[in-house]
Design an enzyme around this catalytic site. Structure first.
Site, PDB file in Angstrom:
ATOM      1  CG  ASP A  28      -2.121   1.222   1.301  1.00 58.59           C
ATOM      2  OD1 ASP A  28      -2.348   1.531   0.025  1.00 58.59           O
ATOM      3  OD2 ASP A  28      -1.934   1.928   2.257  1.00 58.59           O
ATOM      4  CG  ASP A  30      -2.230   7.615   0.242  1.00 57.30           C
ATOM      5  OD1 ASP A  30      -1.602   7.930   0.175  1.00 57.30           O
ATOM      6  OD2 ASP A  30      -3.355   7.082  -0.442  1.00 57.30           O
ATOM      7  CG  ASP A 226      -2.642   2.426   6.289  1.00 56.23           C
ATOM      8  OD1 ASP A 226      -1.946   1.962   5.296  1.00 56.23           O
ATOM      9  OD2 ASP A 226      -2.712   3.530   7.131  1.00 56.23           O
TER      10      ASP A 226
END
Length: 373
Positions: A28, A30, A226
């Protein structure tokens, strides 16, 4: 690599670094590689070293606003070498869904940014901006310039029978200023106005993971993210192993309180976890779980309710095993010293192997761990 024994659910452990076990890291962006316009601390060095050790990298994002070329350019500016072919976006996954159902040249009303428009065009479809073009579908993705008039056109088209597709359903978007509304929040404007919920292409739904695996040719991918509610749940649903890093949305207590569908295979403070073995969590079979210098223990029914979600207000652990009632919840406690992430692994093992746990006791236990910041 070890799997937990029957009756227990423990984080995985490995004797070798993850970069030597998995062929491709599906990363990922961001909150993992960058946050806003800056790289996450340690991310550049960790990714450089993982690549040097032979692990291939792919950057898989639910953000549909920009093209793979633009994202690759940003990564290169930050010091992470990347090519457009290594970037996989929810816009591409959404465009594939559309192309599999619609005839070539079909008009598609795009409520989103340039990344989504180009992805639609690359699949042989015709992006339009008004319901007057009688689009066969409406596809919505995050774009900083999405305004009321475009949302209204999308609503009109969906009411007229257009198929409604969303690139992703993230309610929030992590930025340097904090969490801001994501595409999932904006999608609800059209969904509420029309009564139609979209088909979603991005994480945690399967299409984006399938797109990433197909484009990379991964044989043994590791999903790195995250967010428990997108990255990790998407990996669980796809049957892939996953690594949760704590540099973005989901916080330590969220991981402890995560329901089974959102539990990562591994935990790390940041992307340096790709370069390290994952230590074993051991148990005495009587409610004590040890990792590193930490011992987590189940303390029996606490009677504390504490709500049903994780800490930090992220919404990443909704529907967890935390107690929502007034009794029957296990309590958690921890003592020891050493790396905070080892303490977190011990707490996760204890909570995941128990029944409902008290969210209040989880938050209190996590507060004892020496996480910085």
């Amino acid at each position: 690599m070890s799997r937990p024994s029957s009756g227990l659910e423990l984080p995985r452990h490995t004797e070798r670094p993850l970069s030597e076990i998995y062929d491709v890291a599906l990363l990922d962006l961001d909150g993992v590689v960058y946050l806003g316009g800056a790289a996450v601390g340690g991310a550049i060095d960790a990714l450089t070293e993982a690549r040097r050790r032979g692990m291939r990298l792919a950057f898989v994002t639910n953000n549909a606003s920009r093209t793979p070329s633009a994202i690759a350019a940003q990564l290169n500016r930050l010091g992470v070498p990347a090519q457009a072919a290594e970037v996989v976006t929810s816009a591409q996954a959404a465009a594939r869904l559309l192309a599999e159902r619609l005839p070539a040249g079909a008009p598609v009303l795009v409520v989103g940014g340039m990344g989504l428009r180009i992805a639609v065009r690359e699949r042989g479809l015709r992006p339009v901006s008004t319901a007057l073009d009688r689009p066969a579908a409406v596809v919505q993705g995050y774009g900083p310039d999405v305004d009321y008039s475009l949302l209204a056109e999308g609503g009109l088209a969906v009411r007229a029978g257009a198929w409604f597709v969303a690139s992703n359903a993230d309610l929030t978007l992590p930025t340097a200023r904090g969490l801001q509304p994501g595409n999932g929040s904006l999608v609800q404007v059209i969904a509420t106005a029309t009564g139609e919920q979209p088909v979603v292409a991005g994480k945690p739904e399967p299409p984006l993971h399938a797109e990433a695996v197909e484009r990379t040719g991964a044989k043994r991918p590791l999903v790195v993210g995250d967010r428990l509610d997108t990255d990790i749940e998407g990996a669980v649903r796809a049957g892939a192993d996953s690594l949760l890093v704590l540099t973005g949305v989901s916080q330590p207590a969220d991981a402890v309180l995560a329901p089974a569908r959102r539990r990562p295979s591994y935990l790390a403070h940041d992307l340096s976890g790709l370069l390290e073995p994952q230590p074993e969590v051991t148990t005495d079979g009587a409610g004590k779980f040890r990792c590193g210098g930490w011992t987590a223990r189940l303390t029996g029914g606490s009677g504390a309710s504490g709500g049903s979600g994780g800490s930090g207000g992220s919404g990443a652990s909704g529907g967890s095993g935390a107690s929502g009632g007034s009794g029957g919840a296990e309590g958690l406690d921890i003592d020891g010293s050493g790396a905070a992430i080892d303490g977190l692994r011990a707490l996760c093992a204890a909570a995941w192997s128990a029944g409902p746990v008290s969210a209040d006791s989880v938050r209190a236990a996590v507060a004892r761990l020496p996480f910085s910041g």
